[in-house]
Design a protein around this motif. Structure first.
Motif, mmCIF file in Angstrom:
data_model
loop_
_atom_site.group_PDB
_atom_site.id
_atom_site.type_symbol
_atom_site.label_atom_id
_atom_site.label_comp_id
_atom_site.label_asym_id
_atom_site.label_seq_id
_atom_site.Cartn_x
_atom_site.Cartn_y
_atom_site.Cartn_z
ATOM 1 N N LYS A 67 0.696 -1.204 -0.064
ATOM 2 C CA LYS A 67 0.226 -0.126 -0.022
ATOM 3 C C LYS A 67 0.828 1.291 0.107
ATOM 4 N N SER A 97 -2.212 2.878 -4.154
ATOM 5 C CA SER A 97 -2.155 1.357 -4.582
ATOM 6 C C SER A 97 -3.510 0.947 -4.959
ATOM 7 N N THR A 98 -4.716 1.179 -4.528
ATOM 8 C CA THR A 98 -5.959 0.824 -4.840
ATOM 9 C C THR A 98 -6.722 1.894 -5.372
ATOM 10 N N THR A 100 -10.090 3.406 -8.283
ATOM 11 C CA THR A 100 -11.228 3.094 -8.923
ATOM 12 C C THR A 100 -11.061 3.977 -10.066
ATOM 13 N N ARG A 109 -10.963 -2.511 -17.024
ATOM 14 C CA ARG A 109 -9.481 -2.780 -16.327
ATOM 15 C C ARG A 109 -8.754 -3.726 -17.162
ATOM 16 N N SER A 115 -5.845 -5.498 -11.911
ATOM 17 C CA SER A 115 -6.465 -6.305 -11.180
ATOM 18 C C SER A 115 -7.362 -5.909 -9.985
ATOM 19 N N GLU A 116 -8.624 -6.619 -9.669
ATOM 20 C CA GLU A 116 -9.522 -6.103 -8.784
ATOM 21 C C GLU A 116 -8.879 -5.868 -7.473
ATOM 22 N N GLY A 117 -9.198 -4.583 -6.685
ATOM 23 C CA GLY A 117 -8.610 -4.012 -5.412
ATOM 24 C C GLY A 117 -9.282 -4.884 -4.236
ATOM 25 N N THR A 118 -8.689 -5.157 -3.212
ATOM 26 C CA THR A 118 -9.037 -5.727 -2.195
ATOM 27 C C THR A 118 -9.307 -4.806 -0.763
ATOM 28 N N PHE A 119 -8.995 -3.620 -1.016
ATOM 29 C CA PHE A 119 -8.950 -2.808 0.371
ATOM 30 C C PHE A 119 -9.880 -1.810 0.012
ATOM 31 N N SER A 120 -10.911 -1.732 0.979
ATOM 32 C CA SER A 120 -11.893 -0.610 0.649
ATOM 33 C C SER A 120 -11.676 0.707 1.101
ATOM 34 N N TYR A 165 -10.205 7.156 -2.148
ATOM 35 C CA TYR A 165 -9.207 6.120 -3.075
ATOM 36 C C TYR A 165 -8.659 7.271 -4.050
#
Length: 324
Positions: A67, A97-98, A100, A109, A115-120, A165
């Protein structure tokens, strides 16, 4: 109310060099708090984001993960349009790092290799809130819908911390170039929904407007904000829809010639700006925020509130021909 040139010149002046230090200190205090989460600045200095502004930024990375974040001073302090009553420094904590994204029609994308992010964003806000409590104490931190308030004391200013984000707008990119985007931020209020803002674009476009208007744009913004306070003292009821950001954006839409017609005579220049706005009511629907991207008015009630506000300010504002 009748204003002299000296009064308007005082209103128009930036508050002072101490504002620059306040902005730097706001970043430092957030940086020091985030170090509790193993973030590091790797010895980097706080960077000035742009000249003719108090916008500063600093990049941090978390040692234990991939991150990385940017701490950015935004808002009226950063844009040098604040007046003494605006005491809060707005600080965005932007997760880089994450992110939209928005893409052109038919793209996704996958075309960019993302790739799909994992941290909201909610997780980010929770994390930031917790560490601010630990660093500053529970009595000095308060969670709001869009931000986290850090109350000041004798050695630090109040700060509104906005976890967000990074938002990347690839809509105009035709070649799947991952670096070809307009940068913004996405905020997720606790009450729901999503807000896209463009603080860096706002800073850039405000500086360009100020230069194009012989530095009268930001002077007129500060004058308008100050006169608004005078109007309230004289009993005018100002709608809750009228904001500091809205006043700055409204004046940003005024034609450059209105700012330069009378050279450096502020009483004439500000009257010309008000006259332009009153005569341009039919075009308010096309006005944008200072970023030049988002519509300024998204509903008729707000548009009419600003029309009424400007009409009342035009009636309220008078100027002295003679200095006194």
């Amino acid at each position: 109310m009748k204003y002299t040139e000296n009064q308007l010149s005082h209103m128009a002046s930036p508050i002072g060099k101490t504002e620059s230090e306040k902005c730097k200190n706001a970043i430092k205090m957030i940086r020091d708090a985030m170090k509790r989460l193993s973030y590091t600045d790797d010895g980097k200095e706080i960077q000035k984001y742009a000249e003719d502004s108090f916008a500063y930024s600093l990049n941090l990375r978390q040692k234990s993960t991939n991150k990385n974040i940017t701490i950015l001073v935004q808002g009226s302090y950063a844009n040098k349009t604040n007046i003494p009553s605006e005491s809060d420094v707005d600080v965005a904590i932007i997760l880089e790092s994450t992110f939209t994204s928005r893409y052109r029609e038919g793209a996704s994308r996958n075309d960019y290799g993302f790739s799909e992010g994992t941290f909201s964003i909610i997780e980010l806000k929770d994390e930031v809130e917790k560490v601010l409590y630990e660093h500053f104490g529970i009595n000095f931190v308060e969670r709001h819908d869009k931000s986290i308030k850090v109350y000041g004391n004798t050695y630090r200013v109040d700060a509104d911390v906005v976890p967000a984000y990074r938002y990347r707008d690839y809509y105009k990119d035709l070649y799947n170039n991952k670096d070809n985007y307009t940068g913004g931020i996405e905020i997720k209020p606790d009450s729901g929904g999503s807000i896209i803002n463009y603080p860096e674009q706002h800073i850039k476009m405000g500086i360009e407007k100020n230069k194009a208007t012989k530095f009268n744009f930001k002077k007129c913004v500060r004058i308008a904000k100050s006169i608004r306070e005078d109007m309230e003292r004289f009993g005018y009821r100002i709608s809750d829809k009228i904001s500091s950001f809205g006043i700055e954006s409204l004046i940003w839409n005024v034609d450059d010639l209105a700012f330069t017609k009378y050279s450096s005579i502020l009483r004439f220049t500000f009257d010309e700006v008000l006259t332009f706005l009153v005569n341009d009511f039919d075009n308010f629907i096309h006005y944008t925020e200072v970023n030049g991207i988002k519509p300024l008015f998204t509903d008729l009630d707000t548009l009419q509130a600003y029309q009424n506000f400007i009409s009342e300010m035009k009636y309220f504002f008078e100027y002295s021909i003679q200095e006194s």
